[in-house]
Design an enzyme around this catalytic site. Structure first.
Site, mmCIF file in Angstrom:
data_model
loop_
_atom_site.group_PDB
_atom_site.id
_atom_site.type_symbol
_atom_site.label_atom_id
_atom_site.label_comp_id
_atom_site.label_asym_id
_atom_site.label_seq_id
_atom_site.Cartn_x
_atom_site.Cartn_y
_atom_site.Cartn_z
ATOM 1 N N HIS A 108 -9.953 1.772 0.437
ATOM 2 C CA HIS A 108 -8.498 1.644 0.420
ATOM 3 C C HIS A 108 -8.107 1.079 -0.944
ATOM 4 C CE1 HIS A 108 -4.443 1.108 1.261
ATOM 5 N NE2 HIS A 108 -4.470 0.323 2.324
ATOM 6 N N HIS A 158 -2.994 7.976 6.055
ATOM 7 C CA HIS A 158 -3.197 6.632 5.496
ATOM 8 C C HIS A 158 -4.568 6.135 5.952
ATOM 9 C CE1 HIS A 158 -2.118 2.986 3.565
ATOM 10 N NE2 HIS A 158 -2.120 2.268 4.661
ATOM 11 N N CYS A 204 0.794 -1.227 0.000
ATOM 12 C CA CYS A 204 0.000 0.000 0.000
ATOM 13 C C CYS A 204 0.830 1.283 0.000
ATOM 14 C CB CYS A 204 -0.972 -0.040 1.165
ATOM 15 S SG CYS A 204 -1.927 -1.571 1.134
#
Lengths: 266, 400
Positions: free
Chosen positions: B326, B292, B164
């Site tokens: 996400h 994040h 990620c």
């Protein structure tokens, strides 16, 4: 034309079918030994329980990285690292795709977190307590050259010693037929941006076009070189093993080679 | 600590996600705090969760000359590339510098593995079916290979696949290559699409929420997975440069665990300090941080504490994963684009989805949208394997 990047090779690690480490590879290249029957890659940097459970890609990458760092005499904890692989752990990808096709809700969570391309970088930084930057890259069929260019760039740009490990394992299943990787191979280099009179210097310059692979003329070496994208390191490994100054071209992208002048320590 | 770096000009950028196609669609959704998550209708077997899906990809094949690259991930990349004048900007850079002087440096977590999964679902006598007999798809490098081919670029071409943090880290790759004179421009960014690997994979780790994700909510219950593509064109700053600047980046490793973050956010904090040092700024200079903020229990704990202890209350912070889900390897670039929009529009996005603030959060959190000048902003991206990245941007005209 001056080289774009100059780096000094402080350490080398290698694992090939028939050569369990860099020393064994050098003995074979020098004609003092024949390719043997190697076992599992010896990833002794990993704690024993991790070593037992680790997937093949992690073992292979950690084994060569450990050799190279040991030879360099540097602390692994302080080294930014670049892990390069064309295809990552194809055995896990094959498992994932087969399981997802049949029983997707039974996917193993451990296999899933080991499936990420940066699994070797993750295990390596955990085992060596390394908080420096770590990366996991692919350049497809030109992964080794792309990884070497990236690691040398990082070393010179940040003025730091950098660990490069490039690894690929044999393909399996329907995916293996697509990737056409026929065997495992890994190489690691510790590259320093600082002049070192006892180390081999690599002068690396991007050069437009792809010149094609350069056979060494040795049947074993050339068969290893053809087995997977990371093994395109074989001509460079051959020159380093023979301690021979030479010039090489290594494919780094579509229509881009890197020209590498290998200059022996004075 | 690294030395301050010369800023880079962001000549063009774009993003496509569940919020829509291109920058205006994103700015509109952010301005009205309208999220893009919807009930999961994607996975090959039922999975009770919410997703951030890009509508219409099924009906939009790639141009015929790029047909060998055909798959959902490359389709999404193509859709993104055709927004906001991005293709023209890249063609212009190629014209000015030459094909070998423009790099393609892209992040992805799973690239076109959806095509590999599909092949395994309909194997032909144990082999990949004929129409998927295309080796260029069955590799993590599929996306970068596709983009280089689409623009006929012949410079360095690299895939960064660090889960990620992938498409945040590529800004660093580009900066190093440009600073050393290896290239003159770089196409950076990333793409990840919905696929069974990530839906069932994160589900197997019990990280997927049954409801739309609620970053930094005290009662959050996990992530919602989304898909996105985004790209930016980076060049040296010249006298005539307009547009925002990349002023810093930081990268660091947790050295803690493969799938959970360091409990004190050690790697995240090193990446933050590294980014501030390269940018030559201090925490108090930062007007906005795009967090994040995945809505996983542990990420948000660690990141909330890091922000609370590192920044003054004048620094505003929010996660936009409640808008988009996400988007994994694409999150770095998508959220870089959202951060650049926050600077462009003077609009701090809401931390959509949270109703009960986690008590670990400090006064920096922008729970609802705020109109406010944003001159300097950060974007955080943290990945599996303890892989952390932080990007620093400045609005046009702001000295770094």
């Amino acid at each position: 034309m001056s080289a774009a990047l100059s780096v000094w090779v402080k350490g080398v690690g290698l694992w090939a079918p028939g050569a369990a480490d860099w020393h064994a590879f050098c003995e074979i290249v020098a004609g003092r030994d024949a390719p043997g029957t190697e076992g599992r890659p010896m990833a002794d940097v990993l704690p024993p329980n991790e070593r037992r459970r680790a997937p093949e890609s992690v073992l292979l990458a950690a084994a060569v990285a450990g050799q190279a760092v040991r030879m360099s005499g540097l602390e692994a904890a302080a080294l930014p690292c670049v892990f390069a692989s064309a295809h990552g752990d194809q055995a896990i990808t094959d498992y994932m795709c087969a399981t997802l096709a049949d029983t997707p809700t039974e996917l193993s969570p451990t296999k899933f977190h080991n499936s990420v391309h940066n699994a070797p970088a993750g295990y390596w930084t955990i085992a060596t307590h390394c908080h420096a930057s770590s990366s996991a890259v692919s350049g497809g069929e030109t992964t080794f050259g792309a990884g070497l260019l990236e690691a040398a760039t990082l070393a010179v740009a940040d003025d730091r010693d950098v660990l490069l490990a490039s690894y690929d394992i044999a393909g399996v299943g329907p995916l293996g037929e697509m990737t056409a990787t026929t065997g495992p191979f890994a190489i690691a280099l510790v590259l320093s941006p600082r002049a070192d009179a006892t180390a081999v210097r690599l002068d690396i310059t991007p050069s437009p076009g792809n010149s094609g692979s350069q056979p060494t003329g040795d049947a074993w070496l050339d068969s290893v070189a053809a087995s997977n994208p990371s093994a395109q390191a074989i001509p460079l490994a051959h020159a380093l093993a023979l301690a021979r100054s030479t010039a090489l071209r290594v494919a780094a992208a579509r229509e881009l080679d890197i020209h590498v002048d290998v200059e022996l320590a004075a | 600590m690294p030395h301050p770096m010369p800023p880079l000009s962001i000549r063009a950028y774009t993003a496509t996600s569940a919020l829509g196609r291109g920058l205006d669609a994103h700015a509109d959704a952010l301005r009205s705090s309208r999220g893009g998550l919807s009930p999961n209708d994607f996975s090959s077997a039922p999975l009770d969760c919410w997703i951030g899906r890009v509508a219409g990809l099924e009906d939009e094949p790639l141009p015929a000359e790029l047909a060998q690259w055909e798959c959902r991930n490359n389709r999404l990349a193509w859709v993104a590339l055709t927004q906001d004048g991005f293709m023209d900007a890249v063609r212009d850079a190629r014209e000015r510098y030459g094909a070998s002087r423009v790099a393609v440096l892209l992040g992805t977590s799973t690239s076109s593995i959806g095509a590999t999964e599909e092949g395994y679902r309909r194997l032909d006598h144990g082999r990949m079916p004929e129409d998927l007999h295309r080796p260029v798809l069955h590799t993590p490098h599929s996306l970068a290979g596709f983009v280089a081919a689409a623009f006929d670029l012949e410079g360095p071409c690299l895939t960064v696949a660090t889960a990620c943090s992938s498409s945040a880290k590529v800004f660093g790759n580009a900066e190093r290559m440009i600073r050393l004179g290896l290239i003159d421009a770089a196409v950076v960014g990333g793409t990840d699409t919905l696929c069974d690997s990530v839906l069932f994979g994160f589900n197997s780790l019990e990280l997927v929420s049954g409801e739309p994700c609620r970053p930094f909510d005290a009662n959050r219950s996990g992530i919602s997975i989304g898909e996105a593509a985004g790209f930016a064109l980076l060049e040296r700053v010249t006298d005539g440069s307009t547009g925002p600047l990349l002023i810093g980046y930081g990268e660091a490793s947790d050295a803690h665990h493969m799938s959970t973050p360091h409990p004190e956010g050690l790697g995240a904090e090193i990446a933050l300090r590294d980014a501030l040092a390269r940018a030559g700024i201090e925490a108090g200079d930062v007007d906005y941080i795009n967090l994040h903020g995945t809505a996983s229990q542990k990420n948000d704990d660690v990141e909330a504490a890091l922000v609370a202890r590192s920044f003054p209350a004048t620094t505003r912070a929010s996660s936009t994963k409640g808008f988009t889900g996400h988007t994994l390897g694409a999150a770095g670039m998508l959220e870089a684009a959202i951060t650049l929009l926050a600077m462009r529009d003077g609009h701090v996005p809401a931390n959509l989805g949270a109703t009960t603030p986690d008590p670990l959060c400090g006064p920096q959190m922008a729970w609802t949208a705020e109109q406010r000048e944003v001159r300097i902003a950060l974007s955080n991206s943290f990945g599996f394997g303890g892989n952390n990245a932080c990007l620093a941007f400045a609005r046009v005209g702001e000295p770094a």
